[in-house]
Write a protein that holds these residues in place. Structure first.
Motif, short mmCIF file in Angstrom:
data_model
loop_
_atom_site.label_atom_id
_atom_site.label_comp_id
_atom_site.label_asym_id
_atom_site.label_seq_id
_atom_site.Cartn_x
_atom_site.Cartn_y
_atom_site.Cartn_z
N PHE A 159 0.82 -1.34 0.00
CA PHE A 159 0.18 0.23 -0.14
C PHE A 159 0.98 1.61 0.04
N ALA A 160 0.57 2.44 0.15
CA ALA A 160 0.75 3.51 -0.25
C ALA A 160 -0.07 5.02 0.29
N VAL A 161 0.84 5.84 1.18
CA VAL A 161 0.33 6.04 1.07
C VAL A 161 0.06 8.21 0.43
N VAL A 162 -0.80 8.76 0.09
CA VAL A 162 -0.30 9.25 -1.23
C VAL A 162 -1.02 10.62 -0.59
N ASN A 163 -0.52 12.33 -1.61
CA ASN A 163 -1.36 13.50 -1.11
C ASN A 163 -2.21 13.34 -2.75
N ALA A 164 -3.96 13.70 -1.87
CA ALA A 164 -4.23 14.26 -3.14
C ALA A 164 -5.47 15.12 -2.33
N PRO A 165 -6.44 16.16 -3.91
CA PRO A 165 -6.79 17.00 -3.33
C PRO A 165 -7.70 16.72 -2.03
N GLY A 166 -8.63 15.76 -1.92
CA GLY A 166 -9.75 15.24 -0.42
C GLY A 166 -10.77 14.26 -0.26
N VAL A 167 -11.36 14.08 0.84
CA VAL A 167 -12.04 13.41 1.02
C VAL A 167 -12.26 14.90 1.95
N ILE A 168 -13.46 15.25 2.21
CA ILE A 168 -14.04 15.44 3.06
C ILE A 168 -15.52 15.36 3.89
N TYR A 169 -15.36 15.66 5.19
CA TYR A 169 -15.85 14.58 6.39
C TYR A 169 -16.93 14.82 7.08
N ARG A 170 -18.43 14.78 6.70
CA ARG A 170 -18.91 16.25 7.87
C ARG A 170 -19.57 15.37 8.99
N ARG A 171 -18.54 16.17 10.41
CA ARG A 171 -18.83 15.81 11.69
C ARG A 171 -20.47 16.22 12.50
#
Length: 344
Positions: free
Chosen positions: A206-218
């Motif tokens: 696996f890898a951790v990568v930079n990406a524009p984003g997931v926006i999680y509504r709390r």
């Protein structure tokens, strides 16, 4: 669709009418051609028109399909239904009350293809009352292929199994074909904990990568994190599954300290909640006692030794055999009183 879609996105949604339009509108902005997406909305027994709202996006998402459950099956089972129907070469998850920044999946796909790993993971942004906070995936090495097992540790710091969000990444179809993306059917909460452990124990890379984003509504009122009823007890069978998973590896002693610390942290969180219905307090306490008894003694004591006095006070009375079970444990009479709402 007569051809295999490029990416299948599984969107479980129960009573998400106020939010599902944001989720689907964001999916239409992931690729230059939205037709490469297969979007599988699993309308899990909604009574507010969620499915009908989702279906109205068919012109913007040509690969949209709405799967309808007449009664609620739960998040784990709904995601599995989406997996069973998914035909894409790559698979992603998105909850019905969250959304993606434009081009997020395209960036994930580019990284996944370039690195040729089983899956990639990304950071996410939480939104609560208008405030946005970046939450970074707990792996400093970015953009390089890694061994998933090595990122389970260290036991005494936040690691990738402490970041169980299914929607924070993209997965090769080969991972799904090995059964590593399936969730425990029937679990109503904590379904992602055994999921992330199995993924990291059994996947190859696996890898951790930079990406524009997931926006999680709390703070969404319909979220199970906002309620306290019998569904919250599902963290107990969830951890029992993790215990079983760890016992299948070649050297379980390597991972038991991490499991024990996770369990104790989650157990203390639930013991500290003051809104448990009275008839659920005893099943909660009995289940925690049973789980503590199932752990290796050394791992359990190690986890207890890391707790502050207040949290240790909540757990010590629940040890099988009483607070004196472990050498070095704090005697009951010297421990501060348990937090409000937690009776010893």
């Amino acid at each position: 669709m007569t051809h295999r879609p490029l990416v299948s996105v599984i969107v479980p949604a129960k009573d998400q009418a106020p939010y599902v339009s944001d989720a689907l509108a964001s999916l239409a902005l992931q690729f230059d051609d939205p037709a490469v997406l297969e979007v599988l909305v699993v309308d899990d027994g909604s009574t507010d028109g969620t499915g009908e709202l989702a279906a109205s996006f068919a012109d913007r998402l040509p690969g949209l399909r709405v799967l309808r459950n007449e009664s609620t099956a739960g998040l784990a089972t709904a995601r599995n239904q989406g997996l069973d129907a998914a035909g894409g070469a790559y698979i992603a998850f998105l909850d019905g009350d969250d959304w993606l920044a434009p081009g997020h999946l395209a960036a994930c796909l580019d990284s996944l293809r370039r690195l040729d790993v089983d899956f990639v993971r990304t950071d996410h942004v939480t939104v609560e009352e208008g405030r946005r906070t970046l939450v970074r995936a707990p792996q400093a090495r970015r953009g390089t292929a890694l061994d998933p097992r090595e990122s389970i540790l260290p036991a005494d710091a936040r690691a990738m199994v402490d970041y169980p969000y299914a929607w924070a990444g993209l997965f090769q179809r080969r991972v799904a074909e090995r059964g590593l993306l399936r969730f425990p059917d029937g679990l109503r909460t904590a379904e992602d904990r055994p999921w992330i452990w199995r993924l990291h124990l059994q996947a190859d890379s696996f890898a951790v990568v930079n990406a524009p984003g997931v926006i999680y509504r709390r703070g969404v009122p319909t979220s199970l994190t906002q309620v306290c009823d019998e569904r919250q007890l599902d963290f107990l069978p969830s951890f029992a599954m993790i215990f079983d998973l760890v016992q299948t590896v070649e050297d379980p002693t390597l991972f038991w300290p991490k499991v024990a610390r996770q369990f104790c942290a989650v157990a203390c969180h639930h013991l500290g909640r003051d809104n448990w219905p009275g008839d659920l307090r005893e099943p909660l306490r009995a289940g925690i006692t049973q789980a503590l008894a199932a752990m290796p003694q050394e791992a359990c004591q190690g986890a207890l030794d890391t707790l502050d006095a207040e949290r240790r006070a909540a757990l010590l009375p629940l040890l099988p055999g009483g607070p004196g079970r472990f050498t070095g444990s704090v005697p009951a009479e010297s421990v501060p009183a348990a937090p409000a709402g937690v009776s010893p």
